[in-house]
Design an enzyme around this catalytic site. Structure first.
Site, PDB file in Angstrom:
ATOM      1  N   TYR A   1       0.829  -1.211   0.000  1.00 25.15           N
ATOM      2  CA  TYR A   1       0.000   0.000   0.000  1.00 25.15           C
ATOM      3  C   TYR A   1       0.864   1.262   0.000  1.00 25.15           C
ATOM      4  O   TYR A   1       0.657   2.152  -0.845  1.00 25.15           O
ATOM      5  CB  TYR A   1      -0.958  -0.053   1.199  1.00 25.15           C
TER       6      TYR A   1
ATOM      7  N   LYS B   1       1.096   4.158  -2.954  1.00 24.52           N
ATOM      8  CA  LYS B   1       0.760   5.567  -2.696  1.00 24.52           C
ATOM      9  C   LYS B   1       1.941   6.485  -3.024  1.00 24.52           C
ATOM     10  O   LYS B   1       1.741   7.615  -3.480  1.00 24.52           O
ATOM     11  CB  LYS B   1       0.302   5.734  -1.245  1.00 24.52           C
TER      12      LYS B   1
HETATM   13  N1  LIG Z   1      -8.815   5.588   5.605  1.00 24.17           N
HETATM   14  C1  LIG Z   1      -7.845   6.464   5.787  1.00 24.17           C
HETATM   15  O1  LIG Z   1      -7.606   6.923   6.905  1.00 24.17           O
HETATM   16  C2  LIG Z   1      -7.022   6.939   4.620  1.00 24.17           C
HETATM   17  C3  LIG Z   1      -5.835   7.623   4.876  1.00 24.17           C
HETATM   18  C4  LIG Z   1      -5.072   8.076   3.806  1.00 24.17           C
HETATM   19  C5  LIG Z   1      -5.491   7.861   2.503  1.00 24.17           C
HETATM   20  N2  LIG Z   1      -6.655   7.176   2.267  1.00 24.17           N
HETATM   21  C6  LIG Z   1      -7.062   6.978   0.884  1.00 24.17           C
HETATM   22  O2  LIG Z   1      -8.390   7.434   0.716  1.00 24.17           O
HETATM   23  C7  LIG Z   1      -9.051   6.645  -0.247  1.00 24.17           C
HETATM   24  C8  LIG Z   1     -10.310   6.046   0.361  1.00 24.17           C
HETATM   25  O3  LIG Z   1      -9.906   5.216   1.442  1.00 24.17           O
HETATM   26  P1  LIG Z   1     -10.976   4.432   2.318  1.00 24.17           P
HETATM   27  O4  LIG Z   1     -10.328   4.131   3.605  1.00 24.17           O
HETATM   28  O5  LIG Z   1     -12.272   5.122   2.273  1.00 24.17           O
HETATM   29  O6  LIG Z   1     -11.052   3.062   1.500  1.00 24.17           O
HETATM   30  P2  LIG Z   1     -12.275   2.037   1.345  1.00 24.17           P
HETATM   31  O7  LIG Z   1     -11.683   0.662   1.192  1.00 24.17           O
HETATM   32  O8  LIG Z   1     -13.307   2.260   2.384  1.00 24.17           O
HETATM   33  O9  LIG Z   1     -12.887   2.511  -0.047  1.00 24.17           O
HETATM   34  C9  LIG Z   1     -12.243   2.206  -1.241  1.00 24.17           C
HETATM   35  C10 LIG Z   1     -13.306   2.034  -2.294  1.00 24.17           C
HETATM   36  O10 LIG Z   1     -12.674   1.588  -3.494  1.00 24.17           O
HETATM   37  C11 LIG Z   1     -13.510   0.611  -4.078  1.00 24.17           C
HETATM   38  N3  LIG Z   1     -12.764  -0.281  -4.945  1.00 24.17           N
HETATM   39  C12 LIG Z   1     -11.829  -1.196  -4.599  1.00 24.17           C
HETATM   40  N4  LIG Z   1     -11.432  -1.880  -5.674  1.00 24.17           N
HETATM   41  C13 LIG Z   1     -12.127  -1.378  -6.738  1.00 24.17           C
HETATM   42  C14 LIG Z   1     -12.176  -1.680  -8.122  1.00 24.17           C
HETATM   43  N5  LIG Z   1     -11.416  -2.652  -8.651  1.00 24.17           N
HETATM   44  N6  LIG Z   1     -13.000  -0.967  -8.905  1.00 24.17           N
HETATM   45  C15 LIG Z   1     -13.776   0.013  -8.387  1.00 24.17           C
HETATM   46  N7  LIG Z   1     -13.795   0.333  -7.080  1.00 24.17           N
HETATM   47  C16 LIG Z   1     -12.980  -0.362  -6.271  1.00 24.17           C
HETATM   48  C17 LIG Z   1     -14.109  -0.139  -2.885  1.00 24.17           C
HETATM   49  O11 LIG Z   1     -15.277  -0.863  -3.265  1.00 24.17           O
HETATM   50  C18 LIG Z   1     -14.375   0.997  -1.914  1.00 24.17           C
HETATM   51  O12 LIG Z   1     -15.667   1.540  -2.077  1.00 24.17           O
HETATM   52  C19 LIG Z   1      -8.059   5.593  -0.705  1.00 24.17           C
HETATM   53  O13 LIG Z   1      -7.411   6.022  -1.878  1.00 24.17           O
HETATM   54  C20 LIG Z   1      -7.067   5.534   0.444  1.00 24.17           C
HETATM   55  O14 LIG Z   1      -5.800   5.104   0.036  1.00 24.17           O
HETATM   56  C21 LIG Z   1      -7.414   6.699   3.300  1.00 24.17           C
END
Ligand SMILES: NC(=O)c1ccc[n+]([C@@H]2O[C@H](COP(=O)([O-])OP(=O)(O)OC[C@H]3O[C@@H](n4cnc5c(N)ncnc54)[C@H](O)[C@@H]3O)[C@@H](O)[C@H]2O)c1
Length: 272
Positions: free
Chosen positions: A161, A165
């Site tokens: 991951y 990123k």
């Molecule tokens: N959660 C955190 O604290 C955090 C921190 C830093 C960055 N991020 C980034 O923010 C973004 C959202 O994170 P999150 O925690 O809400 O993740 P999450 O896993 O809740 O959501 C990710 C979404 O991507 C979709 N997805 C996965 N594979 C897919 C595919 N092949 N085709 C279409 N959709 C697909 C999933 O169904 C899901 O709805 C991500 O890019 C993550 O890296 C999150």
């Protein structure tokens, strides 16, 4: 010079919009006036976001619709782009948010590396390739790629991951360089810990506990809210950010500003 944050009349595609952070981004864009197409592999969650926001957003917001899309499937991306252009007349905004947390650190097999890099990194490129013609035709074209604080620090047990990123941060600079001539701005956002589906699940829905765990390494002393992340994205894709391209925007409560000494006085310890 235009400095408005209004997105009325614009069309946005948001991949991965089906869970909490995605919903926060979709809501912020729609509230600013954009029509938003949520593109996610999760049919139930994606449709729920579209239905909930249609009922909850204030008058004057853009429309939110859902198109089931696997971002690793080129034919699905072409259909997404064609369907969006047919429904809304074009595409002005692409938010590449979809991601997988598939990662076993050192033990991650090759197949999982390739799957995760395909979802997190390569699919961003594939969607931008598919939407390039429509974005070129827009007078307000902007792309936001989701990276993370994980792009620049090591975290125990995580290899895939953070590497994906970090690659996205560099990809954003490359995209911004080569798409500038087409009038397309490209930036990334790096959230810190944000109230999200994974934190909801791991903490058993306990946001106060999540804030307590996050407090020592976020200057704000808490996790970010999905709507706060959405606000940064909505700004970056608006005319108010017309001078911003090729940049990574920390939306991390000060996580990346803090060094190993954390937010406690370390020098006085020498005198103890
Ligand atoms: N959660 C955190 O604290 C955090 C921190 C830093 C960055 N991020 C980034 O923010 C973004 C959202 O994170 P999150 O925690 O809400 O993740 P999450 O896993 O809740 O959501 C990710 C979404 O991507 C979709 N997805 C996965 N594979 C897919 C595919 N092949 N085709 C279409 N959709 C697909 C999933 O169904 C899901 O709805 C991500 O890019 C993550 O890296 C999150």
């Amino acid at each position: 010079m235009p400095v408005s944050t209004d997105l009325t009349g614009r069309t946005a595609v948001v991949t991965g919009g089906a869970t909490l952070i995605g919903r926060g981004v979709v809501a912020a864009l729609a509230e600013a006036g954009a029509n938003v197409v949520v593109a996610d592999i999760d049919e139930t969650g994606g449709q729920a976001v579209a239905d909930d926001l249609a009922a909850a957003l204030p008058t004057g917001s853009g429309a939110v619709t859902f198109t089931r899309t696997d971002v690793t499937d080129d034919a699905a991306l072409t259909a997404l782009v064609e369907g969006t252009v047919a429904a809304h007349g074009g595409i002005d905004i692409v938010v590449n948010l979809a991601a997988t947390y598939l990662d076993e650190g050192f033990a991650t097999p090759r197949a999982d590396w390739l799957t995760a890099l395909d979802v997190n990194l390569v699919s961003m490129v594939a969607l931008v390739q598919a939407a390039h013609g429509a974005l070129k035709d827009s007078e307000h074209a902007a792309i936001v790629n989701f990276t993370s604080i994980s792009s620049s620090v090591a975290q125990t047990g995580r290899w895939v991951y953070p590497a994906s990123k970090a690659a996205i941060a560099q990809l954003t600079r490359s995209m911004a360089m080569d798409l500038a001539a087409d009038g397309i701005r490209v930036n990334s956002v790096s959230p810190g810990w944000t109230w999200s589906a994974i934190m909801d699940g791991l903490s058993g829905g306990d946001r106060a506990k999540t804030d307590r765990v996050a407090a020592p390494f976020h200057l704000t002393g808490r996790v970010g809210d999905p709507r706060e992340i959405g606000a940064v994205v909505a700004f970056l894709v608006s005319d108010a950010a017309s001078v911003v391209t090729g940049a990574d925007w920390a939306a991390d409560g000060g996580y990346s500003a803090m060094g190993p000494e954390q937010a406690v006085p370390a020098i006085p310890l020498l005198a103890e």
